[in-house]
Design an enzyme around this catalytic site. Structure first.
Site, PDB file in Angstrom:
ATOM      1  N   LYS A  83       0.859  -1.193   0.000  1.00  0.00           N
ATOM      2  CA  LYS A  83       0.000   0.000   0.000  1.00  0.00           C
ATOM      3  C   LYS A  83       0.889   1.234   0.000  1.00  0.00           C
ATOM      4  O   LYS A  83       1.768   1.375   0.858  1.00  0.00           O
ATOM      5  CB  LYS A  83      -0.851  -0.043   1.276  1.00  0.00           C
TER       6      LYS A  83
HETATM    7  C1  E4P Z   1      -8.225   1.207   4.216  1.00  0.00           C
HETATM    8  O1  E4P Z   1      -7.457   0.809   3.385  1.00  0.00           O
HETATM    9  C2  E4P Z   1      -8.150   2.539   4.833  1.00  0.00           C
HETATM   10  O2  E4P Z   1      -6.901   2.736   5.411  1.00  0.00           O
HETATM   11  C3  E4P Z   1      -9.256   2.690   5.816  1.00  0.00           C
HETATM   12  O3  E4P Z   1     -10.459   2.218   5.214  1.00  0.00           O
HETATM   13  C4  E4P Z   1      -9.415   4.088   6.370  1.00  0.00           C
HETATM   14  O4  E4P Z   1     -10.576   4.125   7.151  1.00  0.00           O
HETATM   15  P1  E4P Z   1     -10.877   5.305   8.202  1.00  0.00           P
HETATM   16  O5  E4P Z   1     -11.143   6.557   7.434  1.00  0.00           O
HETATM   17  O6  E4P Z   1     -12.090   4.836   8.939  1.00  0.00           O
HETATM   18  O7  E4P Z   1      -9.657   5.415   9.079  1.00  0.00           O
END
Ligand code: E4P
Length: 216
Positions: A83
């Site tokens: 990522k």
């Molecule tokens: C997933 O890949 C993201 O990091 C995550 O969905 C972020 O979610 P949040 O906005 O609830 O922290």
């Protein structure tokens, strides 16, 4: 639509994997912090619990640093997906890794133009954050719709991974738009199974069944 669990909690992942409906897992530095676990160790454990992609996020901000971190992360297991943030260095890293056959999830996407760049960089997944978009007065689902249109216009293979999902309506809208994947906290995924009329229906059928005096 594929379902990913947005968590680094092993018990939740085991529980959801047992339903047979879990297609992958996403983590981020905040979720690793919440788990209290060692990043490499917990990622290895998660990769052993699900067959699908497990996103592990780099924290370096420069291309060379991201590549060095990705090198360590992709050795963890074959289903690790690196990522990277949607920055110039992140997309340079995406291009290099995807050209090398490594799965890449481009995260922190907040505009359709950013998603276009991620697709051009060969991302496996792009992660638009619908919840954070809504929180800031934008329309998260309009963003998903715009990305779907653009990707379909050019037949991009990058999968739209709807992230920052907060509730079941986000999941429903993402599926109606034709998003490829959604990642949600375990509580949101469990909520999808529930309906008051299902519970009431079971209650009524069991009460009537008891009156028959029969067993199966
Ligand atoms: C997933 O890949 C993201 O990091 C995550 O969905 C972020 O979610 P949040 O906005 O609830 O922290």
């Amino acid at each position: 639509m594929k379902f990913f669990a947005d968590t680094a909690e092993i018990d939740d992942i085991k529980d959801l994997a047992a339903t047979g409906l879990l297609d992958g897992v996403t983590t981020n530095p905040s979720l690793i912090m919440k788990s209290g676990r060692d990043f490499i160790e917990v990622t290895r454990e998660i990769c052993g619990l699900v067959d699908g992609p497990v996103s592990a996020e780099v924290v370096a901000l420069d291309h060379a640093g991201m590549m060095a971190e990705a090198e360590k992360l992709r050795k963890i297991a074959d289903n690790v997906c690196i990522k990277v943030p949607l920055t110039i260095d992140g997309l340079k890293t995406c291009k290099a890794l995807s050209g090398d056959g490594t799965m890449v999830n481009v995260t922190l996407c907040f505009s359709a133009n950013q998603a276009l760049l991620a697709a051009k960089a060969g991302a496996t997944f792009v992660s638009p954050f619908v919840g954070r978009h809504d929180d800031n007065g934008f329309d998260g689902m309009q963003l998903i719709s715009d990305i779907r249109l653009i990707y379909d216009n050019y037949n991009f293979g990058t999968e739209i991974l709807v992230a920052s999902v907060r509730h079941s309506v986000h999941v429903l809208e993402a599926a109606k738009i034709g998003a490829d994947v959604m990642t949600a906290p375990p509580a949101v995924i469990r909520g999808l199974f529930k309906h008051i009329l299902t519970d009431k229906g079971i209650e009524g059928f069991l009460a009537d069944w008891a009156k028959t005096g029969q067993t199966i």
